[in-house]
Design an enzyme around this catalytic site. Structure first.
Site, PDB file in Angstrom:
ATOM      1  N   ALA A 284      22.546 -16.770  15.761  1.00  0.00           N
ATOM      2  CA  ALA A 284      23.446 -18.101  15.792  1.00  0.00           C
ATOM      3  C   ALA A 284      24.840 -17.484  16.066  1.00  0.00           C
ATOM      4  O   ALA A 284      25.485 -17.626  14.792  1.00  0.00           O
ATOM      5  CB  ALA A 284      22.982 -18.944  14.901  1.00  0.00           C
ATOM      6  N   ALA A 285      25.411 -16.764  16.906  1.00  0.00           N
ATOM      7  CA  ALA A 285      26.287 -15.693  16.571  1.00  0.00           C
ATOM      8  C   ALA A 285      27.609 -16.626  16.937  1.00  0.00           C
ATOM      9  O   ALA A 285      28.844 -16.086  16.322  1.00  0.00           O
ATOM     10  CB  ALA A 285      26.151 -14.819  17.850  1.00  0.00           C
ATOM     11  N   ALA A 286      27.871 -17.552  17.862  1.00  0.00           N
ATOM     12  CA  ALA A 286      29.309 -18.285  18.190  1.00  0.00           C
ATOM     13  C   ALA A 286      29.889 -18.849  16.816  1.00  0.00           C
ATOM     14  O   ALA A 286      29.257 -19.246  15.927  1.00  0.00           O
ATOM     15  CB  ALA A 286      28.963 -19.306  19.314  1.00  0.00           C
TER      16      ALA A 286
ATOM     17  N   GLY B  25      31.705 -16.084  16.823  1.00  0.00           N
ATOM     18  CA  GLY B  25      31.561 -14.611  16.847  1.00  0.00           C
ATOM     19  C   GLY B  25      32.580 -13.411  15.923  1.00  0.00           C
ATOM     20  O   GLY B  25      32.454 -12.340  16.005  1.00  0.00           O
TER      21      GLY B  25
ATOM     22  N   LYS C 250      31.528 -13.033  12.760  1.00  0.00           N
ATOM     23  CA  LYS C 250      30.576 -11.999  12.306  1.00  0.00           C
ATOM     24  C   LYS C 250      29.860 -11.209  13.016  1.00  0.00           C
ATOM     25  O   LYS C 250      29.771  -9.845  12.923  1.00  0.00           O
ATOM     26  CB  LYS C 250      29.362 -12.840  11.488  1.00  0.00           C
ATOM     27  CG  LYS C 250      30.032 -14.002  10.415  1.00  0.00           C
ATOM     28  CD  LYS C 250      28.824 -14.611   9.963  1.00  0.00           C
ATOM     29  CE  LYS C 250      29.076 -15.778   8.762  1.00  0.00           C
ATOM     30  NZ  LYS C 250      29.783 -16.861   9.661  1.00  0.00           N
TER      31      LYS C 250
ATOM     32  N   ASP D 218      23.412 -17.558  20.930  1.00  0.00           N
ATOM     33  CA  ASP D 218      23.611 -19.059  20.703  1.00  0.00           C
ATOM     34  C   ASP D 218      23.012 -20.170  21.807  1.00  0.00           C
ATOM     35  O   ASP D 218      22.804 -19.703  22.695  1.00  0.00           O
ATOM     36  CB  ASP D 218      25.264 -19.122  20.916  1.00  0.00           C
ATOM     37  CG  ASP D 218      25.686 -20.439  19.928  1.00  0.00           C
ATOM     38  OD1 ASP D 218      25.945 -20.060  18.490  1.00  0.00           O
ATOM     39  OD2 ASP D 218      25.637 -21.633  20.268  1.00  0.00           O
TER      40      ASP D 218
ATOM     41  N   ASP E 288      17.534 -21.053  22.248  1.00  0.00           N
ATOM     42  CA  ASP E 288      16.973 -21.359  21.247  1.00  0.00           C
ATOM     43  C   ASP E 288      16.726 -20.273  20.336  1.00  0.00           C
ATOM     44  O   ASP E 288      15.884 -19.424  20.770  1.00  0.00           O
ATOM     45  CB  ASP E 288      15.887 -22.389  21.096  1.00  0.00           C
ATOM     46  CG  ASP E 288      15.272 -23.166  20.000  1.00  0.00           C
ATOM     47  OD1 ASP E 288      15.470 -22.304  19.112  1.00  0.00           O
ATOM     48  OD2 ASP E 288      14.755 -24.015  19.924  1.00  0.00           O
TER      49      ASP E 288
ATOM     50  N   ASP F 122      22.908 -16.618  10.614  1.00  0.00           N
ATOM     51  CA  ASP F 122      24.137 -17.541   9.885  1.00  0.00           C
ATOM     52  C   ASP F 122      23.685 -19.075  10.395  1.00  0.00           C
ATOM     53  O   ASP F 122      24.159 -19.348  11.684  1.00  0.00           O
ATOM     54  CB  ASP F 122      25.490 -17.096  10.089  1.00  0.00           C
ATOM     55  CG  ASP F 122      26.419 -17.966   9.695  1.00  0.00           C
ATOM     56  OD1 ASP F 122      26.494 -18.097   8.380  1.00  0.00           O
ATOM     57  OD2 ASP F 122      27.273 -18.262  10.559  1.00  0.00           O
TER      58      ASP F 122
ATOM     59  N   CYS G 287      27.169 -22.060   5.306  1.00  0.00           N
ATOM     60  CA  CYS G 287      28.352 -22.583   4.854  1.00  0.00           C
ATOM     61  C   CYS G 287      28.245 -24.078   4.102  1.00  0.00           C
ATOM     62  O   CYS G 287      29.149 -24.895   4.261  1.00  0.00           O
ATOM     63  CB  CYS G 287      29.571 -22.559   5.693  1.00  0.00           C
ATOM     64  SG  CYS G 287      29.472 -23.479   7.270  1.00  0.00           S
TER      65      CYS G 287
END
Length: 311
Positions: free
Chosen positions: A118-120, A122, A124, A142, A169, A186, A239
């Site tokens: 779940a990169a966006a 970006g 990390k 993403d 997904d 993340d 988070c």
């Protein structure tokens, strides 16, 4: 000021739930405070020492102790990163300090195959590429196309050459069983930690969102673990502070797989992981995970678990 009462005016149910989690007034006081601005120096674009010297002509820097020397607080609350030439050139990446922890724990190496599920947007992903020295391959995924476009822009600015961006997904990657050396999940979450950036996250918080994200996170963590090679490392992070999105998700994985939790050894002040919540009892292994409340290090709230797949 009574910060707990101030938050009750915004969202009473939020206060009722998390007062059971952390009874301290500091929790609400720090959640009310603005975040300290922080950046990561991007060594894909230049020498750490040279970029740091440039920044020190404009700002007073304070090293973030859990990074590998490239993370710094900027002791100025009115900095506009968009106006900095160092940002435009990709020499620095604005990134919240606790957000830098998951890639440090993941510890990717040059030449590895890494999945950022779940990169966006970006930050990390660029940190992972920096540790990999632009050698190897990152699948930066993403689920939403508009977020993927932002991800591509940030990867380009940072000079990341090894990322392949996909729009899937995250659970799609379960089909690539035992493929990736490292996986970062993340996870999308209820974002209580981000209240320090914008009070809208307090206003829009609901228990329904917690339940929704907990179900999604469980589905994603099973897929992430399946995609991981034997001997590989999966880092799960959020988070937020809710045990249903943190400890319960890791416990869910432990109950259904042969996954092992490894202790995280970094210079961080921590809150105790939750081993019992709303009648649920979690594995003692959960003690090895890291729970950060905003007052612990004056950061966003965060949760990090390091998971390994036995060989």
């Amino acid at each position: 000021m009574n910060y707990r009462e101030e938050f009750k005016k915004i969202n009473r149910k939020l206060v009722e739930r998390y007062s059971k989690l952390d009874e301290s007034e500091d929790f609400w006081a720090y959640l009310y405070k603005p975040l300290r601005p922080s950046i990561r120096i991007n060594t894909l674009k230049g020498n750490l020492k040279d970029i740091k010297s440039l920044l020190e002509e404009k700002f007073e820097l304070e090293r973030i102790p859990w990074t590998k020397g490239e993370g710094f607080y900027i002791n100025s609350y009115d900095v506009n990163f968009g106006e900095l030439i160092e940002y435009s050139l990709g020499l620095i990446i604005p990134q919240e300090a606790s957000s830098m922890i998951p890639p440090v724990v993941l510890d990717p190496k040059p030449g590895e195959l890494v999945l950022d599920m779940a990169a966006a947007p970006g930050s990390k992903t660029t940190q992972i590429a920096q540790y990999m020295e632009n050698e190897g391959c990152i699948i930066a995924n993403d689920a939403k196309r508009d977020r993927a476009n932002i991800l591509i822009a940030n990867l380009t600015r940072a000079g990341v050459l090894i990322a392949k961006v996909t729009v899937k997904d995250g659970a799609y990657y379960a089909k690539y069983e035992n493929v990736f050396d490292k996986v970062l999940l993340d996870a999308p979450c209820s974002s209580v930690g981000m209240i320090r950036k914008n009070f809208k996250f307090a206003k829009t918080w609901s228990l329904g969102k917690v339940y929704y994200h907990s179900r999604l996170q469980k589905r994603l963590i099973l897929a992430a673990y399946k995609a991981l090679k034997p001997g590989g490392t999966l880092v799960y992070s959020t988070c937020t502070v809710d045990p249903l999105e943190n400890e319960e998700v890791v416990d869910f994985l432990l109950q259904r797989t042969d996954a092992k939790v490894e202790k995280i050894d970094l210079p961080i002040r921590k809150s105790e992981p939750i081993l019992e919540w709303e009648g649920r009892r979690y594995s003692e292994e959960i003690k090895k995970t890291v729970r950060l409340h905003p007052q612990d290090n004056d950061t966003e709230a965060f949760y990090i678990a390091k998971i390994v797949k036995p060989r």
